[in-house]
Motif scaffolding. Structure first.
Motif, PDB file in Angstrom:
ATOM      1  N   TYR A  24       0.839  -1.206   0.000  1.00 53.99           N
ATOM      2  CA  TYR A  24       0.000   0.000   0.000  1.00 53.99           C
ATOM      3  C   TYR A  24       0.876   1.260   0.000  1.00 53.99           C
ATOM      4  O   TYR A  24       0.613   2.210  -0.732  1.00 53.99           O
ATOM      5  N   LEU A  25       1.900   1.240   0.823  1.00 52.16           N
ATOM      6  CA  LEU A  25       2.780   2.410   0.889  1.00 52.16           C
ATOM      7  C   LEU A  25       3.493   2.631  -0.437  1.00 52.16           C
ATOM      8  O   LEU A  25       3.607   3.785  -0.898  1.00 52.16           O
ATOM      9  N   ALA A  26       3.947   1.562  -1.055  1.00 48.67           N
ATOM     10  CA  ALA A  26       4.609   1.710  -2.351  1.00 48.67           C
ATOM     11  C   ALA A  26       3.643   2.261  -3.397  1.00 48.67           C
ATOM     12  O   ALA A  26       4.009   3.135  -4.198  1.00 48.67           O
ATOM     13  N   PRO A  47      -9.822   1.752   1.998  1.00 56.17           N
ATOM     14  CA  PRO A  47     -10.745   0.709   2.494  1.00 56.17           C
ATOM     15  C   PRO A  47     -10.277  -0.708   2.172  1.00 56.17           C
ATOM     16  O   PRO A  47     -10.446  -1.623   2.971  1.00 56.17           O
ATOM     17  N   ASN A  48      -9.652  -0.885   0.998  1.00 53.33           N
ATOM     18  CA  ASN A  48      -9.101  -2.202   0.661  1.00 53.33           C
ATOM     19  C   ASN A  48      -7.957  -2.566   1.601  1.00 53.33           C
ATOM     20  O   ASN A  48      -7.789  -3.739   1.951  1.00 53.33           O
ATOM     21  N   LEU A  49      -7.173  -1.582   1.999  1.00 53.52           N
ATOM     22  CA  LEU A  49      -6.092  -1.812   2.950  1.00 53.52           C
ATOM     23  C   LEU A  49      -6.654  -2.309   4.268  1.00 53.52           C
ATOM     24  O   LEU A  49      -6.159  -3.290   4.836  1.00 53.52           O
ATOM     25  N   LEU A  50      -7.696  -1.660   4.759  1.00 58.90           N
ATOM     26  CA  LEU A  50      -8.272  -2.070   6.039  1.00 58.90           C
ATOM     27  C   LEU A  50      -8.919  -3.445   5.963  1.00 58.90           C
ATOM     28  O   LEU A  50      -8.823  -4.243   6.904  1.00 58.90           O
ATOM     29  N   PRO A  55      -0.226   9.211  -5.377  1.00 60.11           N
ATOM     30  CA  PRO A  55      -0.859   9.707  -4.138  1.00 60.11           C
ATOM     31  C   PRO A  55      -2.348  10.007  -4.278  1.00 60.11           C
ATOM     32  O   PRO A  55      -3.092   9.928  -3.306  1.00 60.11           O
ATOM     33  N   SER A  56      -2.815  10.318  -5.479  1.00 60.29           N
ATOM     34  CA  SER A  56      -4.229  10.647  -5.636  1.00 60.29           C
ATOM     35  C   SER A  56      -5.120   9.411  -5.493  1.00 60.29           C
ATOM     36  O   SER A  56      -6.297   9.532  -5.153  1.00 60.29           O
ATOM     37  N   ALA A  57      -4.584   8.232  -5.736  1.00 59.98           N
ATOM     38  CA  ALA A  57      -5.373   7.001  -5.632  1.00 59.98           C
ATOM     39  C   ALA A  57      -5.283   6.364  -4.246  1.00 59.98           C
ATOM     40  O   ALA A  57      -5.956   5.373  -3.985  1.00 59.98           O
ATOM     41  N   ALA A  58      -4.484   6.929  -3.360  1.00 64.95           N
ATOM     42  CA  ALA A  58      -4.269   6.319  -2.049  1.00 64.95           C
ATOM     43  C   ALA A  58      -5.551   6.303  -1.222  1.00 64.95           C
ATOM     44  O   ALA A  58      -5.847   5.312  -0.550  1.00 64.95           O
TER      45      ALA A  58
END
Length: 75
Positions: A32-34, A48-51, A40-43
């Motif tokens: 996710y960080l990469a 929610p997918n990260l969580l 950055p605009s799609a972060a």
């Protein structure tokens, strides 16, 4: 083999899931960080997918811990 020794060996094997959960969580947050650093605009859209990935990976580790504790204290 004595039943007590088998319980301890089974509980130890069930704890391998905790190591897998740690590796999975590190992989999820690292990727996710990469991705966030590349775009950055799609972060915010991927947060929610990260969580969800974190919760599912952590649940797998917790299931392994529960199985180990059941083997140690109930069976």
């Amino acid at each position: 083999m004595e039943p007590e020794a088998a319980k301890l060996i089974g509980a130890g094997i069930a704890c391998i899931a905790l190591g897998g959960a740690g590796i999975g969580i590190g992989s999820i947050f690292g990727n996710y960080l990469a991705g966030a650093l590349r775009n950055p605009s799609a972060a915010q859209q991927q947060f929610p997918n990260l969580l969800l990935g974190f919760a599912l990976t952590e649940a797998t580790g917790l299931f392994g811990l529960v199985v180990a504790l059941i083997l140690l204290f109930v069976v």
